[in-house]
Design an enzyme around this catalytic site. Structure first.
Site, PDB file in Angstrom:
ATOM      1  N   PHE A 147       6.855 -94.420  12.542  1.00  0.00           N
ATOM      2  CA  PHE A 147       8.199 -94.008  12.985  1.00  0.00           C
ATOM      3  C   PHE A 147       9.129 -95.206  12.862  1.00  0.00           C
ATOM      4  CE2 PHE A 147      11.846 -93.484  15.658  1.00  0.00           C
ATOM      5  CZ  PHE A 147      12.258 -92.202  15.326  1.00  0.00           C
ATOM      6  N   ASP A 232       8.215-104.038  12.403  1.00  0.00           N
ATOM      7  CA  ASP A 232       9.164-103.237  13.174  1.00  0.00           C
ATOM      8  C   ASP A 232       8.736-103.285  14.637  1.00  0.00           C
ATOM      9  OD1 ASP A 232      10.659-101.368  14.507  1.00  0.00           O
ATOM     10  OD2 ASP A 232      10.482 -99.807  12.980  1.00  0.00           O
ATOM     11  N   LYS A 261      16.397-101.395  20.478  1.00  0.00           N
ATOM     12  CA  LYS A 261      16.122-100.839  21.811  1.00  0.00           C
ATOM     13  C   LYS A 261      16.417-101.837  22.939  1.00  0.00           C
ATOM     14  CE  LYS A 261      13.567 -96.819  20.608  1.00  0.00           C
ATOM     15  NZ  LYS A 261      12.774 -96.626  19.403  1.00  0.00           N
TER      16      LYS A 261
HETATM   17  C1  LIG Z   1      13.221 -96.152  18.102  1.00  0.00           C
HETATM   18  C2  LIG Z   1      12.648 -96.789  16.901  1.00  0.00           C
HETATM   19  C3  LIG Z   1      13.393 -96.958  15.725  1.00  0.00           C
HETATM   20  C4  LIG Z   1      14.784 -96.379  15.563  1.00  0.00           C
HETATM   21  O1  LIG Z   1      15.681 -96.850  16.493  1.00  0.00           O
HETATM   22  P1  LIG Z   1      17.055 -96.043  16.771  1.00  0.00           P
HETATM   23  O2  LIG Z   1      17.840 -96.977  17.640  1.00  0.00           O
HETATM   24  O3  LIG Z   1      16.701 -94.768  17.454  1.00  0.00           O
HETATM   25  O4  LIG Z   1      17.688 -95.815  15.446  1.00  0.00           O
HETATM   26  C5  LIG Z   1      12.811 -97.623  14.669  1.00  0.00           C
HETATM   27  N1  LIG Z   1      11.559 -98.097  14.756  1.00  0.00           N
HETATM   28  C6  LIG Z   1      10.812 -97.955  15.857  1.00  0.00           C
HETATM   29  C7  LIG Z   1       9.442 -98.534  15.897  1.00  0.00           C
HETATM   30  C8  LIG Z   1      11.317 -97.293  16.964  1.00  0.00           C
HETATM   31  O5  LIG Z   1      10.561 -97.106  18.046  1.00  0.00           O
END
Ligand SMILES: *Cc1c(COP(=O)(O)O)cnc(C)c1O
Length: 406
Positions: A147, A232, A261
């Site tokens: 994700f 990520d 986040k």
């Molecule tokens: C939440 C998330 C994203 C995307 O972040 P948004 O601020 O919702 O665009 C990307 N990578 C990971 C691992 C995430 O948990």
């Protein structure tokens, strides 16, 4: 045109004959009006323990005093300049963030998906400018069940059909391999490979923790192949796992780190690509940008977030309370829980489907005053603010035990 008929229910839920909000979420039926620390309060004054923490955007709890103070201070001075001018907050934020992460340069963005997109662009540019990959041939190796966000390019390499179907045509240039499979990554890398892009722990997939040595193995493979490792850490980073970064558990330093986040302290969207100098220096004026990226309010809040992390207190809390969380979940295995994965204050809990779906368990927990979110069928995810106390954590675990019928 008349406005559609709408009624406000006693719970504060807006019910319209013609819905006015896109139905891309299926929230639990709770309408939150206030929050402080680990607790949220609905429109009727009922209190709930927040065991989701905005998918880790609220690592420091709701309205942490130091973060709110930094935001207020900045709101009273300067909120937006665009990058057409300098502002007096951004350089300091970048300096502290590089010091915190041990990397060299920062590209400030807003949302997580933008950080991922930016990381992809930077990796491709690096492949052409530095590695010498022929134009438009760069590939990026990614993991199944990933994700990374919701843009058209990012869903191009998702393996979740719900996230993809109906959104093509897709962006080429990605190779998807099974997660936690070093041989598959090795086989997918060739002279066109710009980068391997991974979550050090796959959050949305259910807090999937790879085997020890996997990330270090990927690091060694990418070094040998001369391609980048992009971590990520938008959900796993900034204290959640008991370290500043989840890659630290494996002694790995990525070339490119994606943060988001919690970087915005639960106040404003703040994301960043943090990378080695050789990588981020491929960008020149005009080649990438964002109107809001690096704005002074975001930078001031981001700086305050980094200051909280510099104390080490939140990482320590996540590590120590993670022991409580793990211990509590171990007690529930065989009593409604069929298995779980946990690191720090982060757990994916597989509930016996005979007891209920993840959604049903989440609804029952809500009625007990505990907010969680299900992911993938019978898995619920626990990710409380790192400010939670041991007593609060134990009470959440007791509520889980109760709704599982233990
Ligand atoms: C939440 C998330 C994203 C995307 O972040 P948004 O601020 O919702 O665009 C990307 N990578 C990971 C691992 C995430 O948990």
């Amino acid at each position: 045109m008349t406005a559609p008929a709408r009624t406000r229910t006693s719970a504060g839920l807006i019910r319209a004959e013609e819905p006015v909000l896109a139905h891309n979420y299926h929230p639990l039926p709770v309408v939150v009006a206030r929050a402080e620390g680990t607790w949220v309060e609905d429109v009727e004054g009922r209190r709930y323990l927040d065991m989701l923490a905005g998918y880790s955007a609220l690592n420091f709890g709701h309205r942490h005093p130091a973060l709110i103070e930094a935001a207020h201070r900045q709101l009273d001075r300067l909120t937006l300049t665009s990058r057409a001018f300098h502002n007096d907050q951004l350089a300091g934020f970048a300096e502290r963030l590089t010091a915190l992460t041990g990397l060299d340069m920062v590209l400030p963005m807003n949302t997580g998906a933008e950080a991922v997109e930016s990381g992809i662009k930077v990796a491709r540019k690096w492949a052409y400018d530095v590695k010498g990959v022929p134009a438009d041939r760069a590939t990026i190796v990614v993991a199944a069940e990933n994700f990374h966000g919701r843009t058209t390019t990012i869903v191009s390499f998702s393996t979740d059909e719900t996230a993809r179907t109906g959104f093509g045509p897709f962006t080429p240039g990605f190779r998807i391999v099974p997660y936690n499979d070093l041989a598959a990554i090795e086989a997918a890398i060739d002279e066109t490979t710009a980068a391997v892009l991974l979550e050090p722990i796959q959050g949305e997939a259910g807090v999937i923790i790879p085997d020890e040595g996997y990330l270090a193995g990927v690091r060694a493979l990418t070094e040998r192949a001369g391609c980048l490792l992009i971590a990520d850490e938008i959900q796993s980073g900034l204290g959640r796992t008991g370290r500043t970064l989840a890659v630290e558990h494996d002694g790995v330093v990525p070339d490119v780190l994606l943060l988001g986040k919690a970087l915005g302290g639960g106040i404003v969207p703040v994301s960043a690509v943090v990378a080695r100098r050789e990588v981020l220096s491929v960008l020149h004026p005009g080649e990438h940008g964002s109107t809001f990226g690096g704005n002074p309010l975001a930078a001031a809040v981001g700086t305050a977030v980094v200051e909280l992390l510099e104390t080490g207190e939140y990482q320590r809390r996540a590590a120590e309370l993670g022991v409580v969380l793990r211990g509590g979940l171990e007690q529930l295995v065989g009593r409604g829980v069929v298995g779980f994965r946990a690191r720090g204050l982060w757990a994916g809990v597989d509930v016996d489907p005979a007891i209920g779906t993840g959604r049903e368990i989440s609804e029952r927990l809500m009625r007990e005053g505990v907010l969680v979110k299900d992911t993938h069928g019978s898995t619920i995810r626990l990710a409380p603010p790192l400010t939670i106390t041991a007593e609060e954590l134990e009470s959440a675990l007791a509520s889980l035990e109760k709704v599982l019928g233990g």
